[in-house]
Design a protein around this motif. Structure first.
Motif, PDB file in Angstrom:
ATOM      1  N   MET A   1     -11.981  76.474 -25.664  1.00 34.42           N
ATOM      2  CA  MET A   1     -12.146  76.980 -25.726  1.00 34.42           C
ATOM      3  C   MET A   1     -10.389  77.969 -25.721  1.00 34.42           C
ATOM      4  SD  MET A   1     -12.932  78.705 -21.778  1.00 34.42           S
ATOM      5  CE  MET A   1     -12.723  77.814 -20.215  1.00 34.42           C
TER       6      MET A   1
ATOM      7  N   GLU B   1     -13.612  83.633 -19.566  1.00 35.16           N
ATOM      8  CA  GLU B   1     -13.684  83.341 -20.904  1.00 35.16           C
ATOM      9  C   GLU B   1     -14.264  84.772 -21.561  1.00 35.16           C
ATOM     10  OE1 GLU B   1     -14.822  80.799 -24.685  1.00 35.16           O
ATOM     11  OE2 GLU B   1     -15.417  80.216 -22.801  1.00 35.16           O
TER      12      GLU B   1
ATOM     13  N   SER C   1     -18.210  85.581 -22.791  1.00 35.38           N
ATOM     14  CA  SER C   1     -18.684  83.306 -22.444  1.00 35.38           C
ATOM     15  C   SER C   1     -20.489  84.299 -21.650  1.00 35.38           C
ATOM     16  CB  SER C   1     -18.085  83.176 -21.257  1.00 35.38           C
ATOM     17  OG  SER C   1     -17.864  83.379 -19.792  1.00 35.38           O
TER      18      SER C   1
END
Length: 153
Positions: free
Chosen positions: A1, A115, A118
């Protein structure tokens, strides 16, 4: 990530009181009426919370921890899909700021540490406006909206 993160902020004005808005977020029987889910916790800092689907299956869909709880003005929680509960990097944070505002309440929901791009980031950008509209409707009229509705076109 990646280490990059983004946030989503939604502000809504509700003809209600700060106490009623805070209760609507934290009391399972109220959240069920406008969200179709129950937010379950004792709402003490450090406590766990669960977002449970209010149907026969009672599936836990989201989990997190209460970071800050200052009724009726502020609630901060961490937030992750239940399926990713064991991954510290999967958690984002939601802050509810509830401010009396000229006979109404200004509710600001900030969902950060997401994120970019995402599934969670994309999902909450569609979900929060619908849920908060339903919350407003429920508090002002006694009737929530279908938060599971899909666009017609």
């Amino acid at each position: 990530m990646s280490t990059a993160s983004t946030r989503f902020i939604h502000v809504i004005y509700i003809a209600s009181t700060a106490d009623k808005v805070f209760d609507a977020i934290t009391r399972p029987e109220i959240a069920r009426a406008y969200w179709g889910h129950e937010n379950v916790s004792d709402w003490q800092p450090g406590s766990r919370w669960q977002h449970v689907r209010a149907n026969e299956q009672r599936k836990v869909e989201l989990v997190g921890e209460v970071v800050e709880s200052t009724p009726p003005s502020r609630l901060v929680i961490t937030w992750a899909a239940a399926s990713q509960a064991d991954d510290p990097a999967a958690y984002s944070r939601v802050t509810f700021d509830i401010v009396p505002y000229d006979g109404m309440v200004r509710l600001t929901v900030t969902h950060d540490a997401l994120e970019p791009g995402s599934g969670m980031d994309n999902g909450i950008r569609q979900g929060w406006p619908m849920v908060l509209s339903s919350l407003k409707s429920w508090l002002e009229t006694g009737k929530g909206m279908d938060v599971f509705a899909k666009p017609l076109a």
